[in-house]
Design a protein around this motif. Structure first.
Motif, short mmCIF file in Angstrom:
data_model
loop_
_atom_site.label_atom_id
_atom_site.label_comp_id
_atom_site.label_asym_id
_atom_site.label_seq_id
_atom_site.Cartn_x
_atom_site.Cartn_y
_atom_site.Cartn_z
N VAL A 46 51.60 23.37 7.43
CA VAL A 46 51.15 24.64 7.99
C VAL A 46 52.01 25.01 9.19
O VAL A 46 52.31 24.17 10.03
CB VAL A 46 49.66 24.55 8.45
CG1 VAL A 46 49.20 25.88 9.01
CG2 VAL A 46 48.76 24.10 7.32
N LEU A 47 52.38 26.27 9.24
CA LEU A 47 53.09 26.83 10.38
C LEU A 47 52.18 27.88 11.01
O LEU A 47 51.79 28.84 10.34
CB LEU A 47 54.41 27.48 9.94
CG LEU A 47 55.15 28.32 10.97
CD1 LEU A 47 55.59 27.46 12.15
CD2 LEU A 47 56.34 29.02 10.32
N PHE A 48 51.82 27.70 12.27
CA PHE A 48 51.02 28.68 13.00
C PHE A 48 51.98 29.53 13.83
O PHE A 48 52.79 28.99 14.58
CB PHE A 48 50.01 27.99 13.93
CG PHE A 48 48.87 27.35 13.20
CD1 PHE A 48 47.71 28.05 12.94
CD2 PHE A 48 48.97 26.04 12.77
CE1 PHE A 48 46.66 27.46 12.27
CE2 PHE A 48 47.92 25.43 12.09
CZ PHE A 48 46.77 26.14 11.84
N VAL A 49 51.86 30.82 13.69
CA VAL A 49 52.68 31.75 14.46
C VAL A 49 51.74 32.59 15.31
O VAL A 49 50.91 33.33 14.79
CB VAL A 49 53.54 32.66 13.55
CG1 VAL A 49 54.34 33.65 14.37
CG2 VAL A 49 54.45 31.81 12.66
N ASP A 50 51.88 32.45 16.62
CA ASP A 50 51.04 33.20 17.53
C ASP A 50 51.83 34.35 18.12
O ASP A 50 52.97 34.16 18.55
CB ASP A 50 50.55 32.27 18.65
CG ASP A 50 49.56 32.94 19.57
OD1 ASP A 50 48.99 33.99 19.20
OD2 ASP A 50 49.34 32.41 20.66
N TYR A 51 51.24 35.50 18.09
CA TYR A 51 51.79 36.69 18.72
C TYR A 51 53.08 37.16 18.05
O TYR A 51 54.19 36.90 18.51
CB TYR A 51 52.00 36.48 20.22
CG TYR A 51 52.17 37.77 20.99
CD1 TYR A 51 51.20 38.74 20.97
CD2 TYR A 51 53.33 38.02 21.69
CE1 TYR A 51 51.36 39.93 21.65
CE2 TYR A 51 53.51 39.21 22.37
CZ TYR A 51 52.52 40.16 22.35
OH TYR A 51 52.69 41.33 23.00
N VAL A 52 52.93 37.87 16.97
CA VAL A 52 54.05 38.35 16.15
C VAL A 52 55.01 39.22 16.95
O VAL A 52 56.22 39.22 16.68
CB VAL A 52 53.53 39.10 14.90
CG1 VAL A 52 52.86 40.39 15.26
CG2 VAL A 52 54.63 39.32 13.90
N ASN A 53 54.52 39.91 17.96
CA ASN A 53 55.38 40.83 18.74
C ASN A 53 56.51 40.11 19.46
O ASN A 53 57.51 40.73 19.80
CB ASN A 53 54.55 41.63 19.73
CG ASN A 53 53.69 42.66 19.04
OD1 ASN A 53 53.47 42.58 17.84
ND2 ASN A 53 53.16 43.60 19.79
N LYS A 54 56.38 38.82 19.69
CA LYS A 54 57.45 38.13 20.41
C LYS A 54 58.69 37.94 19.54
O LYS A 54 59.74 37.60 20.03
CB LYS A 54 56.94 36.83 21.02
CG LYS A 54 57.13 35.59 20.27
CD LYS A 54 56.63 34.42 21.13
CE LYS A 54 56.52 33.17 20.31
NZ LYS A 54 56.02 32.06 21.06
#
Length: 182
Positions: A46-54
Motif C-alpha cells: 500500500v502507498l498512502f499519498v497525503d495531500y495531492v496538491n503538493k
C-alpha cells in the motif's frame, strides 16, 4: 503533552521496524521512482499519498487538470506495480459552512476539487463522526438520542463510520468502527 513523547517514540519505532517508510518527496516522478526502489528491496502493498496538491506543478492549466494529471499517474502506477494507492483528500468545506461546524456527512461530490479524483479512483471512502457528541453538555441534553450500542456515528459517541460512497467493483456500504479519541 510531554508525557506522550515516549509512547509516540515507541509507536514510530514499531512502525519503522515493521516496514513503514515515510518520505517527503514533492516531485511525483521522483516519489514514484523512490517507491519502486523500495518495492524491489522490501516489497510494498500500500502507498498512502497525503495531500495531492503538493505534487501539482505550476503551469497555466486549471486546478482540475493538474489534479487529474497526478491522479491518472498514480492510477497508472497502481495498476502497473500492483500496489494499492490510497489518496487522502480533503472534504470541501461548503458542507461545514451550512452548519457552522464539521458535522455534515461527506459524499463523493464534497471532495475538494473532486472531479478528477472521483473519476480516477475505484473507491471513495468517507469517514464520519458526529463531533457534537464529543460535547458532554450536548450529550446530557440529548440523552434520549444517545445509544452506545448503535453502529451509527450520529447516535454513538464511541463510533466512527466509514462510508463507501463509490465502489467501482462492488457495493456501497457503511461500516462502523469503535472510536477512541484519546
Amino acid at each position: 503533552q510531554r508525557q506522550l513523547f515516549p509512547q509516540i517514540a515507541h509507536l514510530i519505532s514499531n512502525l519503522m521496524n515493521n516496514g513503514l517508510y515515510i518520505t517527503n518527496e514533492t516531485d511525483l516522478n521522483k516519489l514514484l521512482a523512490e517507491v519502486k526502489s523500495y518495492k524491489l528491496k522490501y516489497g510494498l502493498d500500500v502507498l498512502f499519498v497525503d495531500y495531492v496538491n503538493k505534487y501539482i506543478k505550476a503551469n497555466n492549466r486549471n486546478l482540475s487538470e493538474k489534479i487529474g494529471e497526478v491522479t491518472s499517474t498514480l492510477k497508472d502506477f497502481a495498476l502497473k506495480e500492483k500496489v494499492c494507492v490510497v489518496l487522502l483528500a480533503q472534504a470541501n468545506r461548503e458542507s461545514d459552512k451550512k452548519s457552522g461546524e464539521i458535522v455534515e456527512k461527506v459524499n463523493e461530490g464534497d471532495i475538494q476539487d473532486s472531479a478528477r479524483i472521483e473519476q480516477d479512483c475505484d473507491q471513495v471512502i468517507a469517514l464520519y463522526r458526529n463531533k457534537k457528541l464529543d460535547n458532554a453538555e450536548y450529550r446530557a441534553v440529548n440523552e434520549h438520542e444517545i445509544d452506545y450500542n448503535s453502529k451509527s456515528a450520529d447516535k454513538n459517541p464511541d463510533c466512527i463510520n466509514f462510508t463507501v460512497v463509490k465502489n467501482r467493483h462492488g457495493k456501497k456500504n457503511t461500516l462502523a468502527f469503535r472510536w477512541n479519541g484519546k
